[in-house]
Design a protein around this motif. Structure first.
Motif, PDB file in Angstrom:
ATOM      1  N   TYR A 148       0.844  -1.193   0.000  1.00 29.51           N
ATOM      2  CA  TYR A 148       0.000   0.000   0.000  1.00 29.51           C
ATOM      3  C   TYR A 148       0.881   1.246   0.000  1.00 29.51           C
ATOM      4  O   TYR A 148       2.086   1.174   0.268  1.00 29.51           O
ATOM      5  N   LEU A 149       0.288   2.393  -0.250  1.00 27.51           N
ATOM      6  CA  LEU A 149       1.059   3.608  -0.439  1.00 27.51           C
ATOM      7  C   LEU A 149       1.750   4.095   0.820  1.00 27.51           C
ATOM      8  O   LEU A 149       2.869   4.597   0.765  1.00 27.51           O
ATOM      9  N   VAL A 150       1.076   3.965   1.971  1.00 32.18           N
ATOM     10  CA  VAL A 150       1.581   4.572   3.195  1.00 32.18           C
ATOM     11  C   VAL A 150       1.595   3.567   4.336  1.00 32.18           C
ATOM     12  O   VAL A 150       0.566   2.934   4.631  1.00 32.18           O
ATOM     13  N   ASN A 151       2.734   3.415   4.974  1.00 33.97           N
ATOM     14  CA  ASN A 151       2.833   2.690   6.241  1.00 33.97           C
ATOM     15  C   ASN A 151       2.410   1.224   6.153  1.00 33.97           C
ATOM     16  O   ASN A 151       1.986   0.639   7.154  1.00 33.97           O
ATOM     17  N   HIS A 152       2.480   0.618   4.966  1.00 35.09           N
ATOM     18  CA  HIS A 152       2.143  -0.798   4.781  1.00 35.09           C
ATOM     19  C   HIS A 152       0.729  -1.123   5.266  1.00 35.09           C
ATOM     20  O   HIS A 152       0.461  -2.231   5.735  1.00 35.09           O
ATOM     21  N   HIS A 153      -0.172  -0.140   5.147  1.00 36.42           N
ATOM     22  CA  HIS A 153      -1.531  -0.315   5.667  1.00 36.42           C
ATOM     23  C   HIS A 153      -2.516   0.324   4.691  1.00 36.42           C
ATOM     24  O   HIS A 153      -2.295   1.453   4.238  1.00 36.42           O
ATOM     25  N   PHE A 154      -3.603  -0.375   4.380  1.00 41.99           N
ATOM     26  CA  PHE A 154      -4.620   0.196   3.501  1.00 41.99           C
ATOM     27  C   PHE A 154      -5.166   1.480   4.102  1.00 41.99           C
ATOM     28  O   PHE A 154      -5.519   1.534   5.288  1.00 41.99           O
ATOM     29  N   SER A 155      -5.256   2.516   3.272  1.00 43.24           N
ATOM     30  CA  SER A 155      -5.834   3.778   3.722  1.00 43.24           C
ATOM     31  C   SER A 155      -6.514   4.472   2.544  1.00 43.24           C
ATOM     32  O   SER A 155      -6.516   3.965   1.412  1.00 43.24           O
ATOM     33  N   ALA A 156      -7.069   5.631   2.809  1.00 43.29           N
ATOM     34  CA  ALA A 156      -7.875   6.331   1.806  1.00 43.29           C
ATOM     35  C   ALA A 156      -7.173   6.522   0.464  1.00 43.29           C
ATOM     36  O   ALA A 156      -7.796   6.323  -0.595  1.00 43.29           O
ATOM     37  N   PRO A 157      -5.895   6.898   0.415  1.00 42.47           N
ATOM     38  CA  PRO A 157      -5.248   7.085  -0.892  1.00 42.47           C
ATOM     39  C   PRO A 157      -5.226   5.815  -1.744  1.00 42.47           C
ATOM     40  O   PRO A 157      -5.236   5.899  -2.982  1.00 42.47           O
ATOM     41  N   ASP A 158      -5.209   4.645  -1.106  1.00 40.36           N
ATOM     42  CA  ASP A 158      -5.179   3.396  -1.871  1.00 40.36           C
ATOM     43  C   ASP A 158      -6.485   3.185  -2.633  1.00 40.36           C
ATOM     44  O   ASP A 158      -6.474   2.667  -3.756  1.00 40.36           O
ATOM     45  N   ALA A 159      -7.599   3.566  -2.021  1.00 36.83           N
ATOM     46  CA  ALA A 159      -8.886   3.445  -2.712  1.00 36.83           C
ATOM     47  C   ALA A 159      -8.897   4.308  -3.971  1.00 36.83           C
ATOM     48  O   ALA A 159      -9.404   3.903  -5.022  1.00 36.83           O
ATOM     49  N   TYR A 160      -8.317   5.493  -3.867  1.00 37.43           N
ATOM     50  CA  TYR A 160      -8.265   6.421  -5.010  1.00 37.43           C
ATOM     51  C   TYR A 160      -7.302   5.889  -6.073  1.00 37.43           C
ATOM     52  O   TYR A 160      -7.611   5.912  -7.277  1.00 37.43           O
ATOM     53  N   PHE A 175       0.318  -3.110 -17.790  1.00 39.64           N
ATOM     54  CA  PHE A 175       1.208  -2.701 -16.704  1.00 39.64           C
ATOM     55  C   PHE A 175       2.676  -2.877 -17.092  1.00 39.64           C
ATOM     56  O   PHE A 175       3.515  -3.147 -16.233  1.00 39.64           O
ATOM     57  N   ASP A 176       2.996  -2.692 -18.364  1.00 41.22           N
ATOM     58  CA  ASP A 176       4.379  -2.804 -18.801  1.00 41.22           C
ATOM     59  C   ASP A 176       5.238  -1.773 -18.062  1.00 41.22           C
ATOM     60  O   ASP A 176       4.912  -0.582 -18.043  1.00 41.22           O
ATOM     61  N   GLN A 177       6.329  -2.226 -17.437  1.00 37.57           N
ATOM     62  CA  GLN A 177       7.237  -1.405 -16.633  1.00 37.57           C
ATOM     63  C   GLN A 177       6.572  -0.853 -15.373  1.00 37.57           C
ATOM     64  O   GLN A 177       7.081   0.078 -14.747  1.00 37.57           O
ATOM     65  N   LEU A 178       5.444  -1.417 -15.004  1.00 33.71           N
ATOM     66  CA  LEU A 178       4.722  -0.979 -13.801  1.00 33.71           C
ATOM     67  C   LEU A 178       4.388  -2.202 -12.937  1.00 33.71           C
ATOM     68  O   LEU A 178       3.251  -2.402 -12.523  1.00 33.71           O
ATOM     69  N   ASP A 179       5.388  -2.996 -12.657  1.00 34.85           N
ATOM     70  CA  ASP A 179       5.165  -4.255 -11.941  1.00 34.85           C
ATOM     71  C   ASP A 179       4.600  -4.052 -10.536  1.00 34.85           C
ATOM     72  O   ASP A 179       3.782  -4.845 -10.065  1.00 34.85           O
ATOM     73  N   ASN A 180       5.049  -3.000  -9.860  1.00 40.21           N
ATOM     74  CA  ASN A 180       4.559  -2.760  -8.499  1.00 40.21           C
ATOM     75  C   ASN A 180       3.108  -2.312  -8.497  1.00 40.21           C
ATOM     76  O   ASN A 180       2.327  -2.691  -7.611  1.00 40.21           O
ATOM     77  N   LEU A 181       2.723  -1.516  -9.484  1.00 43.03           N
ATOM     78  CA  LEU A 181       1.318  -1.129  -9.622  1.00 43.03           C
ATOM     79  C   LEU A 181       0.462  -2.336  -9.981  1.00 43.03           C
ATOM     80  O   LEU A 181      -0.683  -2.453  -9.536  1.00 43.03           O
ATOM     81  N   LYS A 182       0.990  -3.226 -10.779  1.00 38.16           N
ATOM     82  CA  LYS A 182       0.268  -4.443 -11.129  1.00 38.16           C
ATOM     83  C   LYS A 182       0.001  -5.278  -9.880  1.00 38.16           C
ATOM     84  O   LYS A 182      -1.105  -5.790  -9.678  1.00 38.16           O
ATOM     85  N   ASN A 187      -3.624  -7.059  -5.482  1.00 38.51           N
ATOM     86  CA  ASN A 187      -3.920  -7.150  -4.052  1.00 38.51           C
ATOM     87  C   ASN A 187      -5.217  -6.441  -3.699  1.00 38.51           C
ATOM     88  O   ASN A 187      -6.005  -6.924  -2.870  1.00 38.51           O
ATOM     89  N   MET A 188      -5.455  -5.308  -4.326  1.00 37.01           N
ATOM     90  CA  MET A 188      -6.685  -4.562  -4.049  1.00 37.01           C
ATOM     91  C   MET A 188      -7.914  -5.364  -4.460  1.00 37.01           C
ATOM     92  O   MET A 188      -8.944  -5.339  -3.775  1.00 37.01           O
ATOM     93  N   ARG A 189      -7.812  -6.067  -5.562  1.00 44.92           N
ATOM     94  CA  ARG A 189      -8.962  -6.848  -6.040  1.00 44.92           C
ATOM     95  C   ARG A 189      -9.281  -8.035  -5.132  1.00 44.92           C
ATOM     96  O   ARG A 189     -10.358  -8.630  -5.253  1.00 44.92           O
TER      97      ARG A 189
END
Length: 212
Positions: A148-160, A175-182, A187-189
């Motif tokens: 997740y984006l902050v502090n290894h914990h799901f929070s509001a920015p992750d939903a966005y 997701f070519d060259q975007l492995d972490n976003l992939k 994980n979100m799904r």
């Protein structure tokens, strides 16, 4: 609370956060083609004529996705969807909320499209991808070693942010060259809230092509 949404639009983010929060709410679907909802003219609710909107007590209507996300999080501080106000955690989350809103969300909106707010011509899809990719790459680097984006914990920015990765999939950018976003998207799904909202909203809304 009443959340006014269109399927697959940025309103997906507060919809997910409301599910995460456990708060009571009613989801009101908006037809953006004709600016209506089940009880009439949506512009009466939000004269800006887009989603999301959140109607709270005393008929107050909140608009702007990042603001609505922060409001929802503030109602359930025990869920840690946003850090305590003025903490280092809070400001880091605010930075991400604003980055997604200004650098990703708005840059996904094509000025050269037919009808739909997302690019839907070959030219507009190329233009938008070239514009958003460097910004997505920045987020991808930030997600290295994180779920997740902050502090290894799901929070509001992750939903966005999930709205943005969902649009990547929807537009078939990949997701070519975007492995972490992939990995983030995958994980979100898996989250119950995301699965519930995607099922409830159904097929993504797409404005009619008026240029025929």
């Amino acid at each position: 609370m009443q959340l006014f949404y269109a399927s697959g639009a940025s309103s997906l983010a507060p919809h997910i956060l409301l599910e995460e929060s456990g708060l009571d709410y009613v989801a009101e679907k908006v037809n953006l083609d004709v600016k209506t909802w089940s009880k009439g003219n949506y512009n009466v609710i939000n004269p800006k004529s887009y989603v999301p909107s959140l109607r709270i007590e005393n008929d107050t209507v909140l608009t702007e996705c990042a603001v609505i996300l922060e409001y929802i999080a503030a109602q359930v501080p025990n869920k840690q969807l946003m850090g305590q106000y003025d903490s280092a955690l809070y400001w880091e989350q605010r930075i991400w909320l604003n980055y997604v809103a200004t650098e990703l969300h708005k840059n996904f909106i094509s000025p050269f499209r037919k009808g739909n707010w997302l690019p839907n011509t070959a030219e507009s899809k190329t233009l938008i991808y070239n514009r958003v990719f460097p910004r997505l790459k920045y987020v991808d680097e930030a997600l290295k070693g994180r779920n997740y984006l902050v502090n290894h914990h799901f929070s509001a920015p992750d939903a966005y942010l999930f709205v943005m990765t969902n649009w990547l999939t929807r537009l078939e950018y990949g997701f070519d060259q975007l492995d972490n976003l992939k990995k983030f998207d995958k994980n979100m799904r898996k989250r119950n809230s995301v699965q519930a909202v995607l099922k409830q909203e159904g097929r993504p809304h797409s404005l009619q092509d008026q240029a025929k």
